[in-house]
Motif scaffolding. Sequence first.
Motif, PDB file in Angstrom:
ATOM      1  N   ILE A  64      36.455  -0.583  10.990  1.00  0.00           N
ATOM      2  CA  ILE A  64      37.111  -1.065   9.777  1.00  0.00           C
ATOM      3  C   ILE A  64      38.132  -2.111  10.191  1.00  0.00           C
ATOM      4  N   LEU A  65      37.954  -3.327   9.712  1.00  0.00           N
ATOM      5  CA  LEU A  65      38.870  -4.425  10.002  1.00  0.00           C
ATOM      6  C   LEU A  65      39.666  -4.728   8.744  1.00  0.00           C
ATOM      7  N   VAL A  66      40.981  -4.663   8.824  1.00  0.00           N
ATOM      8  CA  VAL A  66      41.822  -4.971   7.671  1.00  0.00           C
ATOM      9  C   VAL A  66      41.924  -6.485   7.540  1.00  0.00           C
ATOM     10  N   LEU A  67      41.366  -7.000   6.443  1.00  0.00           N
ATOM     11  CA  LEU A  67      41.389  -8.441   6.163  1.00  0.00           C
ATOM     12  C   LEU A  67      41.959  -8.602   4.753  1.00  0.00           C
ATOM     13  N   ASN A  68      43.256  -8.715   4.663  1.00  0.00           N
ATOM     14  CA  ASN A  68      43.908  -8.781   3.357  1.00  0.00           C
ATOM     15  C   ASN A  68      43.618 -10.071   2.610  1.00  0.00           C
ATOM     16  N   ASP A  69      43.415 -11.137   3.348  1.00  0.00           N
ATOM     17  CA  ASP A  69      43.155 -12.429   2.718  1.00  0.00           C
ATOM     18  C   ASP A  69      41.707 -12.490   2.227  1.00  0.00           C
ATOM     19  N   PRO A  70      41.475 -12.715   0.927  1.00  0.00           N
ATOM     20  CA  PRO A  70      40.098 -12.714   0.402  1.00  0.00           C
ATOM     21  C   PRO A  70      39.218 -13.787   1.022  1.00  0.00           C
ATOM     22  N   ASN A  71      39.788 -14.946   1.333  1.00  0.00           N
ATOM     23  CA  ASN A  71      38.994 -16.005   1.972  1.00  0.00           C
ATOM     24  C   ASN A  71      38.541 -15.588   3.368  1.00  0.00           C
ATOM     25  N   ALA A  72      39.439 -14.919   4.089  1.00  0.00           N
ATOM     26  CA  ALA A  72      39.087 -14.451   5.434  1.00  0.00           C
ATOM     27  C   ALA A  72      37.985 -13.400   5.368  1.00  0.00           C
ATOM     28  N   ARG A  73      38.067 -12.505   4.395  1.00  0.00           N
ATOM     29  CA  ARG A  73      37.023 -11.480   4.244  1.00  0.00           C
ATOM     30  C   ARG A  73      35.673 -12.127   3.971  1.00  0.00           C
ATOM     31  N   GLN A  74      35.664 -13.050   3.017  1.00  0.00           N
ATOM     32  CA  GLN A  74      34.408 -13.652   2.611  1.00  0.00           C
ATOM     33  C   GLN A  74      33.811 -14.494   3.729  1.00  0.00           C
ATOM     34  N   THR A  75      34.651 -15.216   4.432  1.00  0.00           N
ATOM     35  CA  THR A  75      34.169 -16.026   5.551  1.00  0.00           C
ATOM     36  C   THR A  75      33.575 -15.141   6.638  1.00  0.00           C
ATOM     37  N   ALA A  76      34.227 -14.014   6.904  1.00  0.00           N
ATOM     38  CA  ALA A  76      33.728 -13.087   7.929  1.00  0.00           C
ATOM     39  C   ALA A  76      32.356 -12.543   7.547  1.00  0.00           C
ATOM     40  N   LEU A  77      32.131 -12.310   6.258  1.00  0.00           N
ATOM     41  CA  LEU A  77      30.828 -11.821   5.820  1.00  0.00           C
ATOM     42  C   LEU A  77      29.756 -12.896   5.955  1.00  0.00           C
ATOM     43  N   VAL A  78      30.067 -14.102   5.517  1.00  0.00           N
ATOM     44  CA  VAL A  78      29.097 -15.191   5.554  1.00  0.00           C
ATOM     45  C   VAL A  78      28.702 -15.538   6.985  1.00  0.00           C
TER      46      VAL A  78
END
Length: 536
Positions: free
Chosen positions: A248-262
């Motif tokens: 589980i990686l805490v990624l509070n920034d929504p852009n960072a989360r989405q970029t990590a998924l893509v």
Amino acid sequence: MSGNLDPELLERMVKEARLGRLSRRDFMRYASAAGVAGAVATGAWSSKVAMAAPKKGGHFRLGAHDGNTSDTHDPGTYLSFSMIQLAHTFRSYLTQINADNTLGGDIATSWSATPDAQEWTFEIVSDATFHSGKPVTQDDVIASMNHHRGDKSTSAAKALLKDVTDIVKSGKNGVTFKLASGNADLPWLMTDYHLAICPANSDGSLNWQTADGTGPYKLDSGELGVSYELSRHDGWHGEGAYFDSAEILVLNDPNARQTALVTGDVDAVTAVDLKTLSLLKRNPNIEIDNVPSGSTITMPMFCDTAPFDDVNVRLALKLAMDREEIIRKIAFGTAIPGNDVHVSPNMPYWADLPQRKYDPDQAKSLLKKAGHENLSINLSSADSVYSGAVDMCVLYAEQAKKAGININVVREPNDGYYSDVWLKKPFCMVQWGARPTPDVMFSLAYKDDAAWNESHWQNERFNVLLRQAKAELDQEKRAEMYREMQVLARDDGGTIIPMFTNFVYARRKNVMHGPDLAASWQVDGARGISRWWYEG
């Protein structure tokens, strides 16, 4: 043979087979007994079961929002979603909300009550073990519950167990809760994320400090508010736990989360950025899960602090909000309007009250009556609360101007928001996860002495009804009580509820899940790590 099979029976058989409870041989045997041709049964197995059957293996990475350096492993202090996600992964509960939103067992295999619902006995699974190897005992369950009880307890769940007078052993594997008055919802209450099962110390206190759990995955390492490494618990007593390990990686920034998924740096993320949802849907490697839920955005006002101590001001602020515009522009349609009542349409006892509409003229009239014309107030929020949270508050501020209200939106730091802002500042924005029944929600956040009474609201009639409804076994009478409580909360309470949000999260296309997704928390009721699997 006709080759026809009752669709409901087929779906039940498929569901059992997907969960591993029905072998191919038994599936074919039951289908044959129902008069289904062998070719038809084989086709159903191949297309509906075999292709979707869970497969073990792999390392799963989840990018989760809302993590704080102030997080702790004390279940009584759980606040952030990342801790709720972690808790459901490495700890267990007496009961759980299944993927189809029904109530199921976890540490408890069954439960029963006396006719007046004042005593509930839960039978504990006999082969459950902690990650340390220690068997789960009745003493562990009792200590886990008592951690939230008593005058010295600082647990946020203290109010939930206030009516419990004693918890005792019953037979070889039973634990009996004795209550001052009946509570028909007690098995549902046991799903609350604070009520995790932890090992007991010899003196009856709770050993939560070692982070020894009894969930599907054991916590190998981690830094609070940053990341957690987990591996499958070989002694797991339940179903699932298909991945070998997880992170589980805490990624509070929504852009960072989405970029990590893509980019493939994570395999799934919570709380997709709704502003770019349509763009994400076009990615052939991404699957979106959009789950209607009882998750709620609230804006609590301290009812004991001016100017919110005047009900006319509270009503004016409720009327100064255009919920339809907020859902259209901020939630991009992935929500339903709130009505200033913390009971969603998919909860039992929901009262279909007239929907509150945007009415700045009436709001202005109420403010004049209260002597608060040209009202000026601060509203705190942070991006980690909800995708577009600050933007929502800014839009609300624009809407409120027509009522002569000046709302100054204060952008707070993401880190520590729930420890430094919520319950501290008199007007802020909060996101609540779904709760299974009105009693659980009202007891947590609206009861007079609840630790999380976020609006400091005190209403004697509401509290009388809450106590009565909890013990009322006549469903019609109980429904009438909950209706009156909802009217009181709507018209007198200190909480603005803009909307009930859908859980919108995303995963890589090779991440699979069953036909249902729990609506209690993001990522399949915060149990996606143990319920999901990789496509074979």
